[in-house]
Design an enzyme around this catalytic site. Structure first.
Site, PDB file in Angstrom:
ATOM      1  N   ASP A  55    -102.185 -24.765  54.536  1.00 19.08           N
ATOM      2  CA  ASP A  55    -100.845 -24.338  54.128  1.00 19.08           C
ATOM      3  C   ASP A  55     -99.829 -24.523  55.250  1.00 19.08           C
ATOM      4  OD1 ASP A  55    -102.152 -23.528  51.854  1.00 19.08           O
ATOM      5  OD2 ASP A  55    -101.405 -21.472  51.901  1.00 19.08           O
ATOM      6  N   ASP A  56     -98.568 -24.703  54.845  1.00 19.27           N
ATOM      7  CA  ASP A  56     -97.373 -24.553  55.686  1.00 19.27           C
ATOM      8  C   ASP A  56     -96.990 -25.779  56.492  1.00 19.27           C
ATOM      9  OD1 ASP A  56     -97.443 -22.019  54.667  1.00 19.27           O
ATOM     10  OD2 ASP A  56     -97.964 -21.030  56.555  1.00 19.27           O
ATOM     11  N   HIS A 106     -95.945 -26.263  47.994  1.00 15.90           N
ATOM     12  CA  HIS A 106     -95.920 -24.909  48.558  1.00 15.90           C
ATOM     13  C   HIS A 106     -94.477 -24.423  48.686  1.00 15.90           C
ATOM     14  CE1 HIS A 106     -98.003 -21.534  50.232  1.00 15.90           C
ATOM     15  NE2 HIS A 106     -97.566 -21.691  51.472  1.00 15.90           N
ATOM     16  N   HIS A 110     -90.005 -22.183  51.432  1.00 17.40           N
ATOM     17  CA  HIS A 110     -91.011 -21.204  51.845  1.00 17.40           C
ATOM     18  C   HIS A 110     -90.376 -19.834  52.100  1.00 17.40           C
ATOM     19  CE1 HIS A 110     -94.514 -19.590  54.223  1.00 17.40           C
ATOM     20  NE2 HIS A 110     -95.164 -20.287  53.304  1.00 17.40           N
ATOM     21  N   HIS A 202    -104.463 -22.902  57.918  1.00 19.40           N
ATOM     22  CA  HIS A 202    -103.054 -23.214  58.128  1.00 19.40           C
ATOM     23  C   HIS A 202    -102.929 -24.287  59.207  1.00 19.40           C
ATOM     24  CE1 HIS A 202    -103.015 -19.225  56.274  1.00 19.40           C
ATOM     25  NE2 HIS A 202    -101.811 -19.521  55.830  1.00 19.40           N
TER      26      HIS A 202
END
Length: 250
Positions: A55-56, A106, A110, A202
């Protein structure tokens, strides 16, 4: 004496008697959403397949290092990218696509509050999807809510906009963002790995050097144990209960 013995026995009985496991609200919701065939925590398979998800990102340092490690083991992963970061580092997304990894949505900004408004969430999904498609030539079909938070409105908005919602297997939350050490992150994954697991890691959002090192440990151990790391979509295609089809045309 007899009275004391009876009291002691009763105390032991109460202490060790089976206790019914409480049913938590999130368990009820999970069962409800899994029935739709569009929300996933893991795949129902006996094959030694596992999905590493990140993620991210993308990040120009840590994502690159993770891609290098995965290339070494011919592993494929799924990257839930933030649109603003993808816009800054499009070459990383291009590399991910070329090397056979899966790129997923995602949100663009965010921002947690964006998920609470279905119109804003829809716009976030669309903006990021359009960006990913411009960079890679393919629109994403998977979405992971920020921090894994979901409710009925978020699920419905995601599904209505053509996405599968992907969370992660409950025992595969590495909590790598806490930076507990590379070996502990790896141990969280390897301790009770099961076929069909979806692991969350992550690759951006802070110092992810521990995650990079942990990925190397994880890949080495998994491949020694006969596991293959695949994308989420490939993992789900091996599910005995659900065989997904693409909801969006690339």
């Amino acid at each position: 004496m007899m009275k004391k013995t009876i009291i002691a026995f009763c105390s032991l009985f109460i202490l060790y008697m089976p206790v019914a496991k409480p049913t938590h609200a999130n368990e009820i919701k999970r069962w409800k959403y899994e029935k739709t065939g569009l929300v996933f925590w893991e795949a129902d398979t006996k094959e030694k397949l596992i999905a590493l998800t990140f993620d991210d990102g993308p990040d120009p340092l840590y994502t690159i290092q993770i891609l290098d490690a995965m290339k070494k083991y011919n592993a494929k992963g799924t990257f839930f990218v933030i649109g603003k970061e993808a816009e800054r580092f499009p070459e990383i997304l291009k590399r991910q696509a070329i090397e056979g990894h899966e790129i997923a949505n995602h949100t663009y900004r965010h921002k947690f509050r964006d998920m609470k408004n279905p119109n804003v969430l829809k716009a976030e999904l669309r903006k990021n999807s359009d960006l990913i498609k411009r960079i890679t030539g393919k629109a994403p079909t998977l979405f992971r809510p920020i921090a894994g938070y979901y409710d009925e409105q978020i699920i419905e908005t995601s599904i209505d906009n053509g996405y599968y919602v992907v969370l992660w297997t409950w025992h595969q939350d590495t909590r790598d963002w806490k930076k507990p050490g590379a070996k502990r992150i790896a141990r969280n994954v390897l301790y009770d790995t099961k076929p069909g697991d979806i692991v969350i890691l992550h690759d951006a959002g802070g110092d992810r050097s521990q995650t990079v090192k942990a990925v190397e440990y994880i890949l080495e151990s998994l491949y020694k144990r006969g596991y293959k790391c695949v994308t989420v979509s490939e993992l789900l295609s091996h599910s005995n209960s659900v065989v997904p089809v693409l909801l969006l045309n690339p």
